[in-house]
Design a protein around this motif. Structure first.
Motif, short mmCIF file in Angstrom:
data_model
loop_
_atom_site.label_atom_id
_atom_site.label_comp_id
_atom_site.label_asym_id
_atom_site.label_seq_id
_atom_site.Cartn_x
_atom_site.Cartn_y
_atom_site.Cartn_z
N GLU A 166 0.83 -1.21 0.00
CA GLU A 166 0.00 0.00 0.00
C GLU A 166 0.86 1.25 0.00
OE1 GLU A 166 -2.57 -0.43 3.35
OE2 GLU A 166 -3.84 -1.93 2.36
N PHE A 167 1.98 1.24 0.71
CA PHE A 167 2.89 2.38 0.72
C PHE A 167 3.43 2.66 -0.68
CE2 PHE A 167 7.35 3.76 0.91
CZ PHE A 167 7.18 5.03 1.44
N PHE A 168 3.92 1.61 -1.36
CA PHE A 168 4.45 1.80 -2.71
C PHE A 168 3.35 2.22 -3.69
CE2 PHE A 168 8.00 -1.03 -1.23
CZ PHE A 168 8.98 -0.05 -1.30
N LEU A 169 2.17 1.65 -3.54
CA LEU A 169 1.05 2.03 -4.39
C LEU A 169 0.68 3.49 -4.18
CD1 LEU A 169 -1.03 0.92 -6.44
CD2 LEU A 169 -2.52 0.47 -4.49
N PHE A 170 0.56 3.90 -2.92
CA PHE A 170 0.24 5.29 -2.59
C PHE A 170 1.34 6.24 -3.08
CE2 PHE A 170 0.42 8.92 0.35
CZ PHE A 170 -0.83 9.46 0.11
N VAL A 221 0.10 11.80 -9.60
CA VAL A 221 -0.73 13.00 -9.43
C VAL A 221 0.15 14.25 -9.44
CG1 VAL A 221 -2.20 14.23 -7.76
CG2 VAL A 221 -2.63 11.82 -8.27
N GLY A 222 1.29 14.18 -8.79
CA GLY A 222 2.22 15.31 -8.79
C GLY A 222 2.71 15.62 -10.20
N CYS A 223 3.03 14.58 -10.97
CA CYS A 223 3.47 14.79 -12.36
C CYS A 223 2.34 15.40 -13.19
CB CYS A 223 3.92 13.47 -12.99
SG CYS A 223 5.49 12.88 -12.34
N PHE A 224 1.12 14.91 -13.01
CA PHE A 224 -0.01 15.44 -13.77
C PHE A 224 -0.22 16.92 -13.46
CE2 PHE A 224 -4.55 16.51 -13.80
CZ PHE A 224 -4.79 16.41 -15.16
N PHE A 225 -0.24 17.28 -12.18
CA PHE A 225 -0.45 18.68 -11.84
C PHE A 225 0.73 19.56 -12.25
CE2 PHE A 225 -3.81 17.09 -8.93
CZ PHE A 225 -4.85 17.81 -9.49
N SER A 226 1.92 19.01 -12.24
CA SER A 226 3.08 19.75 -12.75
C SER A 226 2.92 20.02 -14.23
CB SER A 226 4.37 18.98 -12.50
OG SER A 226 4.64 18.87 -11.14
N TRP A 227 2.44 19.02 -14.97
CA TRP A 227 2.21 19.18 -16.40
C TRP A 227 1.12 20.22 -16.66
CZ3 TRP A 227 -2.19 17.93 -19.39
CH2 TRP A 227 -2.00 18.03 -20.75
N VAL A 228 0.03 20.17 -15.88
CA VAL A 228 -1.05 21.15 -16.03
C VAL A 228 -0.53 22.55 -15.74
CG1 VAL A 228 -3.24 21.94 -15.02
CG2 VAL A 228 -2.94 19.53 -15.59
N LEU A 229 0.23 22.69 -14.68
CA LEU A 229 0.80 23.99 -14.33
C LEU A 229 1.74 24.48 -15.42
CD1 LEU A 229 1.02 26.22 -12.20
CD2 LEU A 229 2.87 24.92 -11.16
N HIS A 230 2.55 23.58 -15.96
CA HIS A 230 3.48 23.94 -17.04
C HIS A 230 2.70 24.43 -18.27
CE1 HIS A 230 6.98 23.81 -19.63
NE2 HIS A 230 6.32 23.03 -20.46
N ARG A 231 1.64 23.71 -18.65
CA ARG A 231 0.81 24.12 -19.80
C ARG A 231 0.19 25.49 -19.55
NH1 ARG A 231 1.09 21.94 -24.54
NH2 ARG A 231 -1.10 22.42 -24.84
N TYR A 232 -0.33 25.69 -18.35
CA TYR A 232 -0.93 26.98 -18.01
C TYR A 232 0.10 28.10 -18.09
CZ TYR A 232 -3.20 30.64 -15.35
OH TYR A 232 -3.72 31.84 -14.95
#
Length: 170
Positions: free
Chosen positions: A41-45, A52-63
């Motif tokens: 569960e630790f590795f999965l989390f 999620v961090g990569c996705f939001f970093s990508w969204v922020l970069h696009r913005y």
């Protein structure tokens, strides 16, 4: 100490009670299973959190890229408007300086036409030609000012049937 039996892991504790020894054993299977489950569960989390961090970093970069592009467009538009304003000011100054002498020449020629009745036809033609030249120069200055000035669109009604008929005629 742990039991050496690979099929069944137990934890044993020996407690000395005088001359007697009390041995307590516990099955460690559920604890090992829970430990493995917690690590899974630790590795999965952790993986999910990294994604999620990569996705939001990508969204922020696009913005941020979109914001920078809009800023560049606004800066270009502002520079173009500044150039247009400078051109408009220069044109206004030039046309004013050219129009003043043209008006003086035009008024002088008109006064000559009105006041001198005994002029030869040749001089009357010359004055008329000079007046036309002054009017042409004045229209050129007006056109220059209109070209350099800001555009202001005008609405006017259009009959589509007439417009289509004119286009088809061409």
């Amino acid at each position: 100490s742990l039991s050496d039996d690979p099929a069944r892991k137990t934890a044993r504790v020996r407690v000395f009670l005088g001359s007697d020894v009390l041995v307590v054993g516990l099955d460690t299977g559920p604890l090992s299973t829970r430990t493995r489950q917690l690590w899974y569960e630790f590795f999965l989390f952790s993986t999910l959190l990294a994604l999620v961090g990569c996705f939001f970093s990508w969204v922020l970069h696009r913005y941020q890229l979109e914001y920078l592009n809009r800023t560049r467009v606004f800066e270009r538009e502002l520079a173009r408007q500044r150039e247009d304003a400078a051109l408009g000011r220069a044109t206004a100054t030039i046309t004013h300086e050219i129009r003043n002498p043209l008006n003086a020449i035009s008024m002088g020629l008109q006064r000559l036409q009105i006041e001198i009745d005994d002029l030869d036809e040749e001089y009357r033609t010359l004055i008329s030609t000079l007046l036309k030249a002054v009017q042409r120069a004045n229209s050129i200055v007006t056109g220059l000012r209109r070209y350099a000035g800001p555009l202001s669109p005008r609405r006017c009604p259009v009959r589509l049937d007439m417009l289509i008929r004119d286009i088809l005629t061409l």
